[in-house]
Design a protein around this motif. Structure first.
Motif, PDB file in Angstrom:
ATOM      1  N   MET A 131      -1.696  12.200 -24.393  1.00 28.62           N
ATOM      2  CA  MET A 131      -2.517  13.069 -23.665  1.00 28.62           C
ATOM      3  C   MET A 131      -4.032  12.369 -24.080  1.00 28.62           C
ATOM      4  N   TYR A 132      -5.046  12.892 -22.958  1.00 29.16           N
ATOM      5  CA  TYR A 132      -6.446  12.391 -23.294  1.00 29.16           C
ATOM      6  C   TYR A 132      -6.669  10.981 -23.003  1.00 29.16           C
ATOM      7  N   PHE A 133      -5.984  10.013 -24.036  1.00 26.07           N
ATOM      8  CA  PHE A 133      -6.147   8.499 -23.618  1.00 26.07           C
ATOM      9  C   PHE A 133      -4.923   7.983 -23.407  1.00 26.07           C
ATOM     10  N   GLU A 134      -4.531   7.596 -22.000  1.00 30.31           N
ATOM     11  CA  GLU A 134      -3.341   7.680 -21.786  1.00 30.31           C
ATOM     12  C   GLU A 134      -2.667   6.243 -21.833  1.00 30.31           C
ATOM     13  N   ASP A 135      -3.759   5.192 -22.094  1.00 29.30           N
ATOM     14  CA  ASP A 135      -3.264   3.699 -22.226  1.00 29.30           C
ATOM     15  C   ASP A 135      -2.657   3.345 -23.652  1.00 29.30           C
ATOM     16  N   GLN A 136      -1.505   4.225 -23.896  1.00 27.80           N
ATOM     17  CA  GLN A 136      -1.096   3.958 -25.233  1.00 27.80           C
ATOM     18  C   GLN A 136       0.393   4.136 -25.325  1.00 27.80           C
ATOM     19  N   ASP A 137       1.125   3.949 -26.380  1.00 26.27           N
ATOM     20  CA  ASP A 137       2.596   4.043 -26.331  1.00 26.27           C
ATOM     21  C   ASP A 137       2.885   5.459 -26.331  1.00 26.27           C
ATOM     22  N   VAL A 138       4.278   6.261 -25.850  1.00 25.21           N
ATOM     23  CA  VAL A 138       4.492   7.535 -26.036  1.00 25.21           C
ATOM     24  C   VAL A 138       4.421   8.041 -27.546  1.00 25.21           C
ATOM     25  N   PHE A 139       4.376   9.095 -27.773  1.00 23.71           N
ATOM     26  CA  PHE A 139       4.294   9.725 -29.244  1.00 23.71           C
ATOM     27  C   PHE A 139       5.693  10.330 -29.665  1.00 23.71           C
ATOM     28  N   MET A 140       5.920  10.426 -30.731  1.00 29.84           N
ATOM     29  CA  MET A 140       6.928  11.187 -31.377  1.00 29.84           C
ATOM     30  C   MET A 140       6.237  12.161 -32.208  1.00 29.84           C
ATOM     31  N   ASN A 141       6.547  13.755 -31.476  1.00 27.26           N
ATOM     32  CA  ASN A 141       5.774  14.676 -32.129  1.00 27.26           C
ATOM     33  C   ASN A 141       6.777  15.860 -32.750  1.00 27.26           C
ATOM     34  N   GLY A 142       6.318  16.630 -33.582  1.00 29.87           N
ATOM     35  CA  GLY A 142       7.145  17.710 -34.187  1.00 29.87           C
ATOM     36  C   GLY A 142       6.175  18.335 -35.084  1.00 29.87           C
ATOM     37  N   CYS A 143       6.682  19.762 -35.575  1.00 29.63           N
ATOM     38  CA  CYS A 143       5.879  20.641 -36.369  1.00 29.63           C
ATOM     39  C   CYS A 143       6.715  20.748 -37.803  1.00 29.63           C
ATOM     40  N   VAL A 144       6.233  21.117 -38.966  1.00 31.18           N
ATOM     41  CA  VAL A 144       6.808  21.167 -40.192  1.00 31.18           C
ATOM     42  C   VAL A 144       6.089  22.642 -40.699  1.00 31.18           C
ATOM     43  N   GLU A 145       7.264  23.194 -41.310  1.00 29.44           N
ATOM     44  CA  GLU A 145       6.724  24.492 -41.820  1.00 29.44           C
ATOM     45  C   GLU A 145       6.670  24.520 -43.426  1.00 29.44           C
ATOM     46  N   ILE A 146       5.535  24.601 -44.128  1.00 27.74           N
ATOM     47  CA  ILE A 146       5.546  24.532 -45.601  1.00 27.74           C
ATOM     48  C   ILE A 146       5.133  25.783 -46.256  1.00 27.74           C
ATOM     49  N   VAL A 147       5.503  25.867 -47.530  1.00 22.31           N
ATOM     50  CA  VAL A 147       4.791  26.916 -48.548  1.00 22.31           C
ATOM     51  C   VAL A 147       3.928  26.330 -49.147  1.00 22.31           C
ATOM     52  N   THR A 148       2.756  26.637 -49.567  1.00 20.12           N
ATOM     53  CA  THR A 148       1.670  25.812 -50.320  1.00 20.12           C
ATOM     54  C   THR A 148       0.695  26.761 -51.336  1.00 20.12           C
ATOM     55  N   LYS A 149       0.490  26.153 -52.385  1.00 19.44           N
ATOM     56  CA  LYS A 149      -0.498  26.879 -53.217  1.00 19.44           C
ATOM     57  C   LYS A 149      -2.001  26.484 -52.944  1.00 19.44           C
ATOM     58  N   LEU A 150      -2.230  25.412 -52.057  1.00 12.13           N
ATOM     59  CA  LEU A 150      -3.284  24.714 -51.736  1.00 12.13           C
ATOM     60  C   LEU A 150      -4.289  25.674 -50.784  1.00 12.13           C
ATOM     61  N   THR A 151      -5.482  25.421 -50.682  1.00 15.66           N
ATOM     62  CA  THR A 151      -6.383  26.289 -49.735  1.00 15.66           C
ATOM     63  C   THR A 151      -6.223  25.584 -48.538  1.00 15.66           C
ATOM     64  N   PRO A 152      -6.533  25.892 -47.282  1.00 15.20           N
ATOM     65  CA  PRO A 152      -6.581  25.274 -46.182  1.00 15.20           C
ATOM     66  C   PRO A 152      -7.530  23.781 -46.312  1.00 15.20           C
ATOM     67  N   HIS A 153      -8.640  23.856 -46.935  1.00 13.02           N
ATOM     68  CA  HIS A 153      -9.341  22.799 -47.183  1.00 13.02           C
ATOM     69  C   HIS A 153      -8.884  21.519 -48.174  1.00 13.02           C
ATOM     70  N   GLU A 154      -8.067  22.167 -49.205  1.00 15.09           N
ATOM     71  CA  GLU A 154      -7.370  21.128 -49.836  1.00 15.09           C
ATOM     72  C   GLU A 154      -6.023  20.640 -49.147  1.00 15.09           C
TER      73      GLU A 154
END
Ligand SMILES: Nc1nc2ncc(COP(=O)(O)O)nc2c(=O)[nH]1
Ligand SMILES: Nc1nc2ncc(COP(=O)(O)O)nc2c(=O)[nH]1
Length: 531
Positions: free
Chosen positions: A63-86
């Motif tokens: 998307m946005y900048f189209e002159d590049q190779d196709v992407f491999m995408n996905g999502c991961v669900e984690i549990v964490t003790k970190l704050t958003p910024h950490e």
């Protein structure tokens, strides 16, 4: 939880003091799957992060900048003790320090990109953040099918966006309703690379509205042919006498390939060394290894076979056989037992993220399964969904019961480290099902594809985008209808069943008679798919 009941995504299996976050990942440089796998391993290696679930992998147009190779995408669900910024700092460290990302300009190609999409703090309420370097929920979430599609695989369908308060599944449907080709994704099952070429099975499901504007998900990608290579003297249908003669086996494979590749662009060869016919005698593990491993090795090393069009599957429920077959070059482990006959199976599959695994439904064992065909609807503690809508009442009990039992096995497989992207589902025709039930399952294959549930453990399981394999070929339920006692006389009837399976949504069909079924599959793909 602070979040309202509908948004209660924290199942009671998560550590209470930890937050839950959803991270979108993408890569479009180098070995994309390997980059993603490394990024996930680095995330999981952090003492303050634990991976809970990983979505399917999707290939998507840039998307946005189209002159590049196709992407491999996905999502991961984690549990964490970190704050958003950490957590943001950890993601950047993984991208730049561990995986050597270099940013030349916005939206440029990248080894890996880890974006925090949504964040729930310890009491389960959704975090909203708007700072210079971090905005949560991700500001571009609602325009990206390559984020929303994998995210919606991980979340119950009633989860809403904290700002729009609309269900995320509605936002995803709004993207698809715009009808942009670039938003449609290929679901990828990565296979072991050979001579450093990326190999994968690819599937495409799209949301469409039918003539009377009812919307549903349909399968667009052509169904694949899985040809059976029984290396057993007693396989009930072809009684292959020359089963240990390697030269004969290779000759058979050459014929299978030329018959299939006339009309298909690839063939899956399913090598079976131990018949799983109900009540059949089971050979020893040693005997199964002696029958199958040499065949797989000789297929893989045979110079005059079209290696780039051949995918090898091992039909076994034994972990050791699976392990040896993978080393010998098998791409898929086809286990009719859903990991129930050998408790080491899931561990073997989890240690090979580039090997696909057929998670099949059955009950009991080879001799007891024939009597275990009484199905009840799942108990009321299980919340079930079909196409994102809550299921109630007593409809489709057989299919829901099978799907629920498969969901339990799915949760066990993911819990033992298997990635969702490795999985193919199989309802197990003839395994703890009678003839009438087999026919009902075939008619309702698209319900299995769109089934989701929240198990009693609180785990959310969603079968969306997971391809389905069916194996009706020459089975007794066909012979009963056409009055053909000899399995070899059932090929013509098998071809019509195969065509119906594809019409009802099957993604892979497992057949004995490759030459005839290849034509059936070609016709069915032309009729029902974009083939
Ligand atoms: N298909 C696809 N296109 C893309 N275009 C831009 C960005 C840049 O995303 P960012 O704004 O999060 O850096 N990422 C992708 C991507 O992951 N997949
Ligand atoms: N995935 C999958 N594998 C299978 N392997 C063997 C048999 C038994 O049939 P066979 O003895 O004709 O191979 N059926 C299946 C099936 O339905 N699905």
């Amino acid at each position: 939880f602070a979040g309202n009941q509908e948004n209660d995504i924290i199942s009671n299996t998560y550590p209470k003091a930890w937050s839950t976050a959803f991270i979108a990942f993408g890569s479009n440089m180098g070995n994309k799957v390997e980059n993603i796998q490394k990024a996930l391993d680095y995330l999981n290696a952090s003492e303050n992060v634990e991976i809970r679930k990983v979505s399917s992998l999707f290939e998507s147009e840039p998307m946005y900048f189209e002159d590049q190779d196709v992407f491999m995408n996905g999502c991961v669900e984690i549990v964490t003790k970190l704050t958003p910024h950490e957590l943001l700092k950890l993601c950047k460290d993984i991208e730049y320090k561990e995986l050597g990302r270099i940013k030349h300009f916005d939206n440029c190609p990248r080894v890996v990109d880890l974006d925090i999409i949504m964040f729930y703090d310890k009491d389960g309420s959704q975090v909203i953040l708007n700072t210079k370097d971090l905005i949560i929920p991700h500001p571009k979430l609602l325009e990206r099918s390559f984020v929303l599609e994998p995210l919606c695989e991980l979340l119950p369908p009633d989860i809403t966006h904290p700002l729009t308060t609309e269900p995320l599944t509605d936002h995803l449907n709004q993207i698809y309703d715009q009808g942009n080709e670039a938003d449609v994704l290929w679901k990828i099952i990565p296979l072991q690379p050979r001579s450093s070429n990326f190999r994968a099975l690819k599937f495409m499901n799209v949301k469409m509205t039918d003539e009377i504007l009812r919307s549903k998900v349909i399968t667009k990608s052509p169904a694949l042919l899985m040809g059976i290579l029984n290396v057993t003297p007693d396989s009930f249908s072809d009684g292959n006498k020359q089963y240990l003669n390697l030269q004969k086996q290779i000759e058979t494979v050459k014929i299978m390939c030329s018959d299939a590749l006339r009309l298909q662009d690839k063939i899956i060869i399913d090598v079976g060394g131990c018949s799983t016919r109900p009540n059949s005698s089971q050979v020893s593990e040693m005997e199964e290894l002696e029958r199958t491993i040499p065949v797989i090795k000789s297929i893989r090393t045979c110079k005059d076979l079209p290696q780039e069009n051949i995918i090898i599957s091992i039909d076994t429920y034994r972990a050791k056989v699976a392990q040896e077959a993978i080393i010998a070059g098998a791409d898929i482990v086809n286990d009719i037992s859903g990991g129930t006959f050998d408790s080491d199976m899931f561990g073997v599959i989890a240690s090979h993220p580039n090997v696909a695994y057929v998670l099949s439904h059955t009950r009991g064992n080879i001799s007891s399964m024939i009597d275990l065909n009484k199905y009840e609807q799942p108990n009321s503690n299980v919340k079930e969904y079909m196409n994102g809508e809550k299921i109630s009442g007593r409809s489709a009990i057989l299919l829901r019961s099978i799907a629920h039992e498969l969901s339990e096995r799915y949760a066990q497989a993911i819990g033992e480290g298997i990635r969702r992207w490795q999985l193919i589902l199989d309802p197990g025709l003839g395994f703890a099902k009678n003839g009438k039930q087999n026919l009902e399952i075939i008619r309702q294959l698209d319900l299995l594809k769109n089934y989701a549930c929240i198990l009693e453990s609180g785990e959310f399981v969603n079968f969306k985008n997971i391809p389905i394999l069916v194996g009706p070929s020459r089975k007794a339920f066909i012979g009963k209808i056409t009055k053909d006692d000899d399995p070899k006389d059932r090929d013509f009837a098998t071809a019509s069943v195969i065509s119906s399976c594809i019409g009802f949504g099957a993604d892979i069909v497992r057949v004995h008679n490759v030459v005839d079924c290849s034509k059936t599959i070609k016709i069915a793909n032309t009729l029902y798919r974009d083939a």
